[in-house]
Write a protein that holds these residues in place. Structure first.
Motif, mmCIF file in Angstrom:
data_model
loop_
_atom_site.group_PDB
_atom_site.id
_atom_site.type_symbol
_atom_site.label_atom_id
_atom_site.label_comp_id
_atom_site.label_asym_id
_atom_site.label_seq_id
_atom_site.Cartn_x
_atom_site.Cartn_y
_atom_site.Cartn_z
ATOM 1 N N ILE B 15 0.941 -0.971 0.256
ATOM 2 C CA ILE B 15 0.077 -0.022 -0.217
ATOM 3 C C ILE B 15 0.595 1.376 -0.456
ATOM 4 N N LEU B 16 0.801 1.613 -1.177
ATOM 5 C CA LEU B 16 1.708 3.277 -0.740
ATOM 6 C C LEU B 16 0.390 4.458 -0.916
ATOM 7 N N ALA B 17 0.957 5.308 -0.402
ATOM 8 C CA ALA B 17 0.150 6.443 0.133
ATOM 9 C C ALA B 17 0.811 7.956 -0.189
ATOM 10 N N GLY B 18 0.543 8.952 -0.438
ATOM 11 C CA GLY B 18 0.548 10.209 -0.060
ATOM 12 C C GLY B 18 1.395 10.294 -2.376
ATOM 13 N N GLU B 19 2.373 10.914 -1.644
ATOM 14 C CA GLU B 19 3.607 11.654 -3.240
ATOM 15 C C GLU B 19 4.370 10.721 -3.149
ATOM 16 N N VAL B 20 4.217 10.311 -5.027
ATOM 17 C CA VAL B 20 4.974 8.744 -4.776
ATOM 18 C C VAL B 20 6.305 10.292 -5.902
ATOM 19 N N ASP B 21 6.850 11.077 -5.554
ATOM 20 C CA ASP B 21 7.285 11.870 -6.104
ATOM 21 C C ASP B 21 9.186 11.305 -6.015
ATOM 22 N N LEU B 22 10.052 12.638 -6.631
ATOM 23 C CA LEU B 22 11.666 12.395 -7.077
ATOM 24 C C LEU B 22 12.215 11.920 -5.755
ATOM 25 N N GLU B 23 11.401 12.286 -4.625
ATOM 26 C CA GLU B 23 12.070 12.519 -3.655
ATOM 27 C C GLU B 23 11.873 11.366 -3.062
ATOM 28 N N HIS B 24 10.581 10.881 -2.862
ATOM 29 C CA HIS B 24 10.314 9.264 -2.301
ATOM 30 C C HIS B 24 10.154 8.277 -2.842
ATOM 31 N N SER B 25 9.885 7.836 -4.500
ATOM 32 C CA SER B 25 10.437 6.600 -5.483
ATOM 33 C C SER B 25 11.778 6.152 -4.957
ATOM 34 N N PRO B 26 12.769 6.256 -4.134
ATOM 35 C CA PRO B 26 13.240 5.144 -4.098
ATOM 36 C C PRO B 26 13.176 4.515 -2.768
ATOM 37 N N THR B 27 11.962 5.075 -2.169
ATOM 38 C CA THR B 27 11.907 4.458 -1.017
ATOM 39 C C THR B 27 11.085 3.374 -1.693
ATOM 40 N N ALA B 28 10.512 3.568 -2.073
ATOM 41 C CA ALA B 28 8.378 3.182 -2.690
ATOM 42 C C ALA B 28 9.336 1.881 -3.734
ATOM 43 N N ARG B 29 10.671 1.963 -4.398
ATOM 44 C CA ARG B 29 11.391 1.077 -5.292
ATOM 45 C C ARG B 29 11.882 -0.506 -4.188
ATOM 46 N N GLU B 30 12.660 0.991 -3.242
ATOM 47 C CA GLU B 30 13.065 0.068 -2.369
ATOM 48 C C GLU B 30 11.946 -1.508 -1.747
ATOM 49 N N VAL B 31 10.993 -0.397 -1.207
ATOM 50 C CA VAL B 31 9.734 -1.351 -1.022
ATOM 51 C C VAL B 31 9.647 -2.242 -2.188
ATOM 52 N N LEU B 32 8.777 -1.724 -2.994
ATOM 53 C CA LEU B 32 8.284 -2.581 -4.380
ATOM 54 C C LEU B 32 9.311 -4.093 -4.514
ATOM 55 N N LEU B 33 10.928 -4.643 -4.824
ATOM 56 C CA LEU B 33 11.456 -4.772 -5.025
ATOM 57 C C LEU B 33 11.528 -5.648 -3.772
ATOM 58 N N ALA B 34 12.034 -5.010 -2.287
ATOM 59 C CA ALA B 34 11.503 -6.573 -0.889
ATOM 60 C C ALA B 34 10.615 -7.124 -1.836
ATOM 61 N N ALA B 35 8.824 -6.794 -1.634
ATOM 62 C CA ALA B 35 8.253 -7.485 -1.733
ATOM 63 C C ALA B 35 8.103 -8.249 -2.925
ATOM 64 N N VAL B 36 8.621 -7.939 -3.754
ATOM 65 C CA VAL B 36 8.769 -9.163 -5.172
ATOM 66 C C VAL B 36 9.843 -10.040 -4.805
#
Lengths: 262, 106
Positions: B15-36
């Motif tokens: 579940i992602l929420a808020g702003e997935v922008d340049l600042e936060h997308s590295p975190t989103a990437r980590e979370v997604l890669l960990a999940a897969v």
């Protein structure tokens, strides 16, 4: 989004802009048109914060460009994109490296992320598969597209384009116009286009600013400009429409030196 | 940006929420890669995402490719209209499986 107030500028002793007022709203495509010497390129440079005004002000995304520090200007530059007239691609780098350059300079994203972003923008600008070519291997239209890809790589809030269709054939020019409309619709960008091409301006503009010898002659929608009774505006439009409404018989007669039969 | 990974049956729901922008997308990437990396079906719930830029979309593309190569299911759920426009621009709406509701994707 952008607010210009009573902007007066000089090149040396010569006054170029004589008190320009202009507001550009979020999400709109504003096209600034004017002939050579109208001051449109000078105005663009001021909107980008590249030049200091003699008097008056330019506000971009809430910042007075005359008052910002160089750090603030750097931060602002991350939120705007510029597609320069000649493309301004680095000839020693591939197309892909050129498009990715702002990410390399401004972000700490993973290389994989940057490359996917670059390829996405090449898809959007219909340059997919060209990332490993050198700029010298591209046509004029493709160089412009690559310049757009680089200008939007950071998803800017405001995109500036300087003469996007200059020197292109009509079909390529039209496809760049479509690209500008797509970018606005999909990304909600505010887009400022500087051009001397009326056809292009009328295809893409929400509003048009007509600059003439350093003065704003007119600001309004395409419909408003068409209905304008201002003589200078009408001269500008008629120049174009006269060309369009060519009478082939009359033209042939002209070419062959035959006197008009009427 | 906020994120949370939940187990729902066989699937992992990111579940992602808020702003997935340049600042936060590295975190989103980590979370997604960990999940897969768990080799399970991964569903990415974007209902709470107010804004996603192309760096965020690029992270989704990267995670999807890994999932696909490993033979895992991967889908996006509750993509809001603004995010959908960004996906459509790059014709990624034709690449990702997209569901309106989580229940449909499970």
């Amino acid at each position: 989004m952008i607010e210009v107030r009573d902007l007066v500028t000089h090149y040396g002793p010569r006054e170029i802009l004589h008190g320009v007022d202009l507001r550009i709203e979020p999400g709109e495509i504003m096209v600034i048109i004017g002939g050579s010497g109208s001051g449109k390129t000078t105005l663009l440079r001021h909107l980008l914060g590249l030049k200091r005004a003699t008097s008056g002000s330019v506000r971009l995304l809430g910042h007075d460009l005359a008052a910002v520090s160089s750090l603030e200007l750097f931060e602002l530059s991350k939120r705007i994109g510029v597609a320069f007239q000649g493309g301004a691609l680095f000839s020693s780098m591939t197309v892909g490296e050129n498009v990715m350059l702002p990410l390399v300079e401004h972000t700490r994203l993973d290389r994989e992320t940057m490359e996917i972003m670059m390829r996405m923008k090449l898809e959007i600008t219909r340059l997919s598969g060209f990332e490993d070519l050198m700029p010298s291997e591209l046509s004029g239209g493709m160089i412009k597209r690559a310049a757009f890809a680089r200008a939007v790589i950071m998803d800017p809030v405001v995109l500036f384009a300087d003469e996007p269709s200059a020197g292109l054939d009509p079909t390529v020019s039209r496809s760049l116009d479509e690209l500008i409309l797509e970018l606005r619709d999909a990304m909600g960008m505010t887009i400022v286009v500087v051009t001397h091409e009326l056809d292009s301006a009328f295809r893409i503009a929400d509003r048009v600013t007509v600059l003439d010898q350093g003065d704003v002659l007119f600001i309004g929608t395409v419909d408003e400009i068409r209905r304008s009774e201002n003589e200078r505006i009408q001269n500008l439009l008629n120049r174009r429409f006269k060309e369009e409404e060519l009478d082939p018989d009359e033209y042939l007669a002209r070419l062959t030196g035959e006197r008009s039969r009427t | 940006m906020e994120h949370e990974t939940q187990e729902r049956g066989d699937a992992l729901v990111v579940i992602l929420a808020g702003e997935v922008d340049l600042e936060h997308s590295p975190t989103a990437r980590e979370v997604l890669l960990a999940a897969v990396s768990h080799k399970r079906k991964v569903l990415v719930d974007l209902a709470g995402v107010e804004y996603i830029d192309s760096s965020g979309v690029a992270s989704l593309v990267e995670a999807y490719k890994i999932a696909k190569n490993q033979g895992q299911g991967f889908a996006l759920v509750a993509v809001n209209p603004a995010a959908l426009r960004v996906l459509r621009l790059a014709r990624l709406d034709r690449v990702f499986s997209i569901f309106d509701k989580l229940e449909e994707a499970l």
